[in-house]
Design a protein around this motif. Sequence first.
Motif, mmCIF file in Angstrom:
data_model
loop_
_atom_site.group_PDB
_atom_site.id
_atom_site.type_symbol
_atom_site.label_atom_id
_atom_site.label_comp_id
_atom_site.label_asym_id
_atom_site.label_seq_id
_atom_site.Cartn_x
_atom_site.Cartn_y
_atom_site.Cartn_z
ATOM 1 N N THR A 2 0.836 -1.209 0.000
ATOM 2 C CA THR A 2 0.000 0.000 0.000
ATOM 3 C C THR A 2 0.867 1.254 0.000
ATOM 4 O OG1 THR A 2 -1.748 -1.164 1.215
ATOM 5 C CG2 THR A 2 -1.815 1.240 1.224
ATOM 6 N N PHE A 3 1.863 1.291 0.890
ATOM 7 C CA PHE A 3 2.730 2.464 1.000
ATOM 8 C C PHE A 3 3.590 2.635 -0.246
ATOM 9 C CE2 PHE A 3 2.991 3.682 5.748
ATOM 10 C CZ PHE A 3 1.627 3.453 5.886
ATOM 11 N N LEU A 4 3.988 1.514 -0.856
ATOM 12 C CA LEU A 4 4.793 1.594 -2.081
ATOM 13 C C LEU A 4 3.980 2.197 -3.221
ATOM 14 C CD1 LEU A 4 7.384 1.021 -3.621
ATOM 15 C CD2 LEU A 4 6.549 -1.307 -4.036
ATOM 16 N N ASN A 5 2.716 1.801 -3.326
ATOM 17 C CA ASN A 5 1.832 2.378 -4.352
ATOM 18 C C ASN A 5 1.635 3.874 -4.111
ATOM 19 O OD1 ASN A 5 1.400 -0.002 -5.812
ATOM 20 N ND2 ASN A 5 -0.299 -0.630 -4.494
ATOM 21 N N ASP A 6 1.498 4.255 -2.834
ATOM 22 C CA ASP A 6 1.371 5.683 -2.499
ATOM 23 C C ASP A 6 2.625 6.451 -2.925
ATOM 24 O OD1 ASP A 6 -1.104 5.199 -1.415
ATOM 25 O OD2 ASP A 6 -0.397 5.115 0.665
ATOM 26 N N LEU A 7 3.791 5.841 -2.693
ATOM 27 C CA LEU A 7 5.045 6.491 -3.074
ATOM 28 C C LEU A 7 5.146 6.639 -4.587
ATOM 29 C CD1 LEU A 7 7.888 7.574 -2.467
ATOM 30 C CD2 LEU A 7 8.707 5.203 -2.477
ATOM 31 N N LYS A 8 4.782 5.595 -5.311
ATOM 32 C CA LYS A 8 4.847 5.650 -6.782
ATOM 33 C C LYS A 8 3.916 6.723 -7.330
ATOM 34 C CE LYS A 8 4.816 1.564 -8.843
ATOM 35 N NZ LYS A 8 4.448 0.154 -9.096
ATOM 36 N N ASN A 9 2.724 6.836 -6.742
ATOM 37 C CA ASN A 9 1.781 7.890 -7.176
ATOM 38 C C ASN A 9 2.331 9.278 -6.878
ATOM 39 O OD1 ASN A 9 -0.089 5.981 -8.068
ATOM 40 N ND2 ASN A 9 -1.134 5.896 -6.100
ATOM 41 N N ALA A 10 2.942 9.423 -5.692
ATOM 42 C CA ALA A 10 3.519 10.714 -5.313
ATOM 43 C C ALA A 10 4.678 11.081 -6.233
ATOM 44 C CB ALA A 10 3.997 10.662 -3.858
ATOM 45 N N LEU A 11 5.471 10.104 -6.636
ATOM 46 C CA LEU A 11 6.587 10.353 -7.551
ATOM 47 C C LEU A 11 6.082 10.806 -8.920
ATOM 48 C CD1 LEU A 11 8.935 7.339 -6.669
ATOM 49 C CD2 LEU A 11 9.495 9.761 -6.411
ATOM 50 N N GLN A 12 5.017 10.188 -9.388
ATOM 51 C CA GLN A 12 4.442 10.572 -10.682
ATOM 52 C C GLN A 12 3.929 12.006 -10.650
ATOM 53 O OE1 GLN A 12 1.469 7.659 -11.675
ATOM 54 N NE2 GLN A 12 2.972 6.071 -12.160
ATOM 55 N N VAL A 13 3.245 12.357 -9.563
ATOM 56 C CA VAL A 13 2.733 13.727 -9.407
ATOM 57 C C VAL A 13 3.893 14.716 -9.384
ATOM 58 C CG1 VAL A 13 1.554 15.315 -7.840
ATOM 59 C CG2 VAL A 13 0.620 13.026 -8.223
ATOM 60 N N GLN A 14 4.935 14.375 -8.629
ATOM 61 C CA GLN A 14 6.089 15.266 -8.529
ATOM 62 C C GLN A 14 6.786 15.442 -9.879
ATOM 63 O OE1 GLN A 14 8.870 14.231 -5.454
ATOM 64 N NE2 GLN A 14 10.401 15.695 -6.130
ATOM 65 N N GLN A 15 6.934 14.366 -10.627
ATOM 66 C CA GLN A 15 7.595 14.450 -11.930
ATOM 67 C C GLN A 15 6.807 15.327 -12.905
ATOM 68 O OE1 GLN A 15 8.474 10.490 -13.388
ATOM 69 N NE2 GLN A 15 9.514 9.911 -11.492
ATOM 70 N N LYS A 16 5.493 15.203 -12.892
ATOM 71 C CA LYS A 16 4.659 16.036 -13.764
ATOM 72 C C LYS A 16 4.801 17.520 -13.406
ATOM 73 C CE LYS A 16 1.148 12.519 -14.743
ATOM 74 N NZ LYS A 16 -0.265 12.098 -14.531
ATOM 75 N N LEU A 17 4.839 17.802 -12.111
ATOM 76 C CA LEU A 17 4.984 19.191 -11.663
ATOM 77 C C LEU A 17 6.365 19.736 -12.019
ATOM 78 C CD1 LEU A 17 3.178 19.068 -8.201
ATOM 79 C CD2 LEU A 17 2.511 20.431 -10.184
ATOM 80 N N GLU A 18 7.383 18.877 -11.903
ATOM 81 C CA GLU A 18 8.740 19.315 -12.271
ATOM 82 C C GLU A 18 8.802 19.696 -13.752
ATOM 83 O OE1 GLU A 18 11.122 16.475 -9.054
ATOM 84 O OE2 GLU A 18 10.900 15.873 -11.159
ATOM 85 N N ASN A 19 8.212 18.865 -14.577
ATOM 86 C CA ASN A 19 8.190 19.167 -16.020
ATOM 87 C C ASN A 19 7.424 20.447 -16.304
ATOM 88 O OD1 ASN A 19 9.658 16.846 -16.680
ATOM 89 N ND2 ASN A 19 7.817 15.587 -16.838
ATOM 90 N N LYS A 20 6.319 20.623 -15.579
ATOM 91 C CA LYS A 20 5.510 21.826 -15.770
ATOM 92 C C LYS A 20 6.286 23.064 -15.360
ATOM 93 C CE LYS A 20 1.001 23.793 -14.560
ATOM 94 N NZ LYS A 20 -0.266 23.581 -13.803
ATOM 95 N N VAL A 21 6.974 22.997 -14.232
ATOM 96 C CA VAL A 21 7.748 24.133 -13.727
ATOM 97 C C VAL A 21 8.848 24.515 -14.706
ATOM 98 C CG1 VAL A 21 9.388 24.862 -11.949
ATOM 99 C CG2 VAL A 21 7.249 23.742 -11.289
ATOM 100 N N LEU A 22 9.534 23.511 -15.246
ATOM 101 C CA LEU A 22 10.644 23.769 -16.166
ATOM 102 C C LEU A 22 10.174 24.286 -17.525
ATOM 103 C CD1 LEU A 22 12.929 20.706 -15.354
ATOM 104 C CD2 LEU A 22 13.394 23.104 -14.819
ATOM 105 N N ASN A 23 8.964 23.903 -17.904
ATOM 106 C CA ASN A 23 8.437 24.331 -19.207
ATOM 107 C C ASN A 23 7.870 25.750 -19.168
ATOM 108 O OD1 ASN A 23 9.068 21.980 -20.623
ATOM 109 N ND2 ASN A 23 7.183 20.965 -19.972
ATOM 110 N N LEU A 24 7.608 26.240 -17.952
ATOM 111 C CA LEU A 24 7.077 27.600 -17.837
ATOM 112 C C LEU A 24 8.211 28.619 -17.792
ATOM 113 C CD1 LEU A 24 4.268 27.015 -15.184
ATOM 114 C CD2 LEU A 24 3.943 27.521 -17.611
ATOM 115 N N ALA A 25 7.940 29.802 -18.203
ATOM 116 C CA ALA A 25 8.936 30.877 -18.183
ATOM 117 C C ALA A 25 9.233 31.270 -16.744
ATOM 118 C CB ALA A 25 8.434 32.066 -18.971
ATOM 119 N N GLY A 26 10.501 31.616 -16.493
ATOM 120 C CA GLY A 26 11.043 32.003 -15.194
ATOM 121 C C GLY A 26 10.112 32.237 -14.031
#
Length: 222
Positions: free
Chosen positions: A113-137
Motif C-alpha cells: 500500500t505504501f509503495l503504491n502511495d510512493l509511486k503515485n507521489a513520484l508521478q505527481v512530482q515528476q509532472k509538476l517538475e516538467n511543468k515548472v521547467l516548461n514555464l517561463a522564469g
Amino acid sequence: MKFAFSLKNKLKIAFLLFCIMCCTLLIRFLEDKSVKKINESFISMYNDRLVPATDLYFIAENLYHKNSILQDALVENVVHPSEIVSKINNHNRKIDSVINKYELTLLVKQEKTFLNDLKNALQVQQKLENKVLNLAGGEGKKVYESIGRNASSETLAKLSALIKIQSNVGNELIKDSKIFVSGTKVYSTIQVILAIVIGIMIVSIVSASNAVKIQNEKFNLN
C-alpha cells in the motif's frame, strides 16, 4: 512360565525403546525445521529488509539532488532547461530502477500500500517538475512555491513511511527467530531427558540381568 514372563518383559522394553526412538526422530525433525526457519528469517532480514532499506535511502538521496537541481534552475532563471531536464530524468531513472528492484522483494500488505502511495507521489512530482521547467522564469517559480514544494514534501513523507515499515517488519522477524531458538532449546532438553531415560533403562536391564544370573547360579548350587 519363566520364559513367557521374560519374553513379556523383553517385549515391553523393546516397545518402550521403539517409542523413545520415534520420539527422538520426531524431535530431530522438528529441530531441523526450526533451524531452517531461523536461517530463512535471517536471509529474509538481509534480502528483504536490510538491502531494501538501503535502497530506499538511495531514493531519498536522488530526490534531494533532483530538488536541488530544480531550485538552482529557478534561482538562475534558466531559459532553455533541456540540460536540467536531462539531469532530473537521470535521477528519475535511478529512482525507478530502485523501485523495480524493491518490488521483487517480499512485501507485506502494508508495504504494498505504501509503495503504491510512493509511486503515485513520484508521478505527481515528476509532472509538476516538467511543468515548472516548461514555464517561463517567474511563472515557474510561482507554480513551484504553490504546488511543487508541497509535492516534494509529500513524496518524502511517503518514502519515510515506507522506510519505517522496514524496521517494524524486521522486529517481527527477530521475534519469530527468538521463538524458533526457544523451540530448539526445548527440543535439546527433551533429547537430554530421553538420553537419561535410555541410560537408566540400560542400567536397570543390566542390573536385572545380573540379579537373574545370580539367582540361577544359587539355584544350580542348591
